[in-house]
Design a protein around this motif. Structure first.
Motif, short mmCIF file in Angstrom:
data_model
loop_
_atom_site.label_atom_id
_atom_site.label_comp_id
_atom_site.label_asym_id
_atom_site.label_seq_id
_atom_site.Cartn_x
_atom_site.Cartn_y
_atom_site.Cartn_z
N PHE A 192 3.83 1.19 4.06
CA PHE A 192 2.54 0.57 4.38
C PHE A 192 2.17 -0.43 3.28
CE2 PHE A 192 -2.03 0.18 4.83
CZ PHE A 192 -2.21 0.22 6.21
N SER A 193 1.69 -1.62 3.67
CA SER A 193 1.33 -2.64 2.68
C SER A 193 0.33 -3.63 3.27
CB SER A 193 2.59 -3.38 2.20
OG SER A 193 3.20 -4.07 3.28
N VAL A 194 -0.04 -4.60 2.46
CA VAL A 194 -0.94 -5.66 2.89
C VAL A 194 -0.15 -6.97 2.93
CG1 VAL A 194 -3.00 -7.01 2.30
CG2 VAL A 194 -2.98 -4.52 1.96
N ASP A 195 -0.27 -7.68 4.04
CA ASP A 195 0.47 -8.93 4.23
C ASP A 195 -0.32 -10.10 3.65
OD1 ASP A 195 2.24 -10.89 5.13
OD2 ASP A 195 1.29 -11.01 7.10
N ASN A 196 0.35 -10.95 2.90
CA ASN A 196 -0.29 -12.15 2.38
C ASN A 196 0.46 -13.41 2.80
OD1 ASN A 196 -2.60 -11.18 0.87
ND2 ASN A 196 -1.10 -10.19 -0.47
N LYS A 197 1.23 -13.29 3.89
CA LYS A 197 2.01 -14.43 4.36
C LYS A 197 1.54 -14.91 5.73
CE LYS A 197 6.12 -13.15 1.70
NZ LYS A 197 7.55 -12.75 1.75
N GLN A 198 1.87 -14.15 6.77
CA GLN A 198 1.57 -14.63 8.13
C GLN A 198 0.12 -14.42 8.53
OE1 GLN A 198 4.49 -12.88 10.74
NE2 GLN A 198 6.05 -14.33 10.12
N VAL A 199 -0.44 -13.27 8.16
CA VAL A 199 -1.86 -12.98 8.44
C VAL A 199 -2.44 -12.42 7.15
CG1 VAL A 199 -3.53 -11.79 9.89
CG2 VAL A 199 -1.31 -12.45 10.84
N LYS A 200 -2.99 -13.28 6.33
CA LYS A 200 -3.40 -12.89 4.99
C LYS A 200 -4.40 -11.75 5.01
CE LYS A 200 -4.65 -14.89 0.56
NZ LYS A 200 -4.95 -16.13 -0.19
N GLY A 201 -4.06 -10.70 4.28
CA GLY A 201 -4.95 -9.55 4.14
C GLY A 201 -4.81 -8.50 5.23
N SER A 202 -3.93 -8.72 6.20
CA SER A 202 -3.78 -7.74 7.28
C SER A 202 -2.93 -6.56 6.82
CB SER A 202 -3.15 -8.39 8.52
OG SER A 202 -1.84 -8.84 8.24
N SER A 203 -3.19 -5.40 7.41
CA SER A 203 -2.44 -4.19 7.08
C SER A 203 -1.19 -4.12 7.94
CB SER A 203 -3.30 -2.95 7.33
OG SER A 203 -4.47 -2.99 6.55
N ILE A 204 -0.04 -3.81 7.31
CA ILE A 204 1.21 -3.73 8.05
C ILE A 204 1.99 -2.47 7.67
CG2 ILE A 204 1.46 -6.21 8.42
CD1 ILE A 204 3.39 -6.29 6.07
N LEU A 205 2.80 -2.03 8.62
CA LEU A 205 3.71 -0.90 8.40
C LEU A 205 5.09 -1.39 8.79
CD1 LEU A 205 3.82 2.18 7.69
CD2 LEU A 205 3.63 2.61 10.15
N SER A 206 5.96 -1.62 7.79
CA SER A 206 7.25 -2.26 8.03
C SER A 206 8.42 -1.30 7.80
CB SER A 206 7.43 -3.46 7.10
OG SER A 206 6.41 -4.41 7.31
N CYS A 207 9.39 -1.37 8.70
CA CYS A 207 10.64 -0.61 8.55
C CYS A 207 10.39 0.88 8.35
CB CYS A 207 11.47 -1.17 7.40
SG CYS A 207 11.92 -2.90 7.62
N ASP A 208 9.36 1.40 8.96
CA ASP A 208 9.08 2.84 8.89
C ASP A 208 10.08 3.57 9.79
OD1 ASP A 208 6.78 5.03 8.32
OD2 ASP A 208 7.55 5.24 10.36
N PRO A 209 10.70 4.63 9.32
CA PRO A 209 11.72 5.32 10.12
C PRO A 209 11.24 5.79 11.48
CG PRO A 209 11.82 6.05 7.86
CD PRO A 209 10.59 5.20 7.96
#
Length: 195
Positions: free
Chosen positions: A36-53
Motif C-alpha cells: 500500500f502506498s501513495v501515488d505521486n505520478k498519475q493521480v497525485k496523492g491517490s491511495s494505491i495497492l500494487s502487486c499485492d499477492p
C-alpha cells in the motif's frame, strides 16, 4: 465479449465479491500492508495497492475473461488498485510494456451522487474521444499501450478501481510476465474470504 479494436465493457466480478475486495483494500490502508502506498505520478496523492499477492490471485482468476475477449493466450503481469477522491483526475497516458492487454474493474463507489458515472476516456488515433462507464463488478477491456486514456476530475466522494494487466503468452513482450517480480508469494498470500 470479443474485442473489436475499441474498449469494451462487460461484467467480470460479482458485486458481493467486490465488497470483500473493497474491505481488503480498506484494511490494507490501516494495517501496514507493504504493498500500500501513495501515488505521486498519475493521480497525485491517490491511495494505491500494487502487486499485492491477493489481488494478483484475482488476476489469475480473470485470465479466462481476457483470453476470451482478445482471443489470445494470456499471462498476468501487474495489478493495482486505486482510490479516487472527489476532484482527482487521471492524467492522459499510455501504458508500459507489461500492460499490453488491460482490464479496469469498478470495485466500489460512494453512495452519494450514485447516478453519476465516472467515465474512463480513450483518445482514438483521429483525436476523438470515446468514454466507457461501468457499474460495480463491470470492467473495461482495452489495449493500454496503444490507446491513450485518462479520467476527468472525479465527481464522486470516492471511487475504487482495480487494474489487471496481461501480456500475450509467447508474444513479443512475453518477458514482462509477472512484470519481472517474483512469482506469487504463497507464504504472504491470505484468503479474501476472511474479510
Amino acid at each position: 465479449p470479443m474485442f473489436n479494436g475499441e474498449p469494451i465493457a462487460a461484467p467480470v466480478m460479482d458485486p458481493s465479491f467486490c465488497e470483500r475486495v473493497a474491505h481488503y483494500f480498506l484494511e490494507s490502508s490501516k494495517n501496514g500492508n507493504r504493498h500500500f502506498s501513495v501515488d505521486n505520478k498519475q493521480v497525485k496523492g491517490s491511495s494505491i495497492l500494487s502487486c499485492d499477492p491477493n489481488i494478483d490471485r484475482i488476476a489469475i482468476d480473470l485470465k479466462t475473461y481476457m483470453e476470451e475477449c482478445f482471443q489470445k493466450p494470456m499471462l498476468p503481469t501487474y495489478t493495482c488498485m486505486r482510490l479516487y477522491r472527489k476532484g482527482d483526475a487521471l492524467r492522459i497516458h499510455t501504458d508500459r510494456e507489461s500492460c499490453e492487454y488491460s482490464l479496469s474493474v469498478v470495485i466500489a463507489r460512494s453512495k452519494e451522487n450514485s447516478e453519476l458515472p465516472y467515465t474512463l476516456f480513450f483518445k482514438k488515433p483521429d483525436a476523438s474521444e470515446i468514454g466507457v462507464s461501468c457499474s460495480v463488478g463491470e470492467g473495461v477491456f482495452y489495449k493500454g499501450m496503444e490507446l491513450p486514456h485518462f479520467r476527468y476530475p472525479c465527481p464522486l466522494d470516492w471511487y475504487l478501481t482495480a487494474f489487471f494487466h496481461y501480456v500475450e503468452r509467447g508474444g513479443e513482450i512475453y518477458k514482462s510476465y509477472y512484470d519481472k517480480h517474483p512469482d506469487l508469494d504463497q507464504k504472504e498470500m491470505c484468503h479474501l474470504h476472511r474479510y
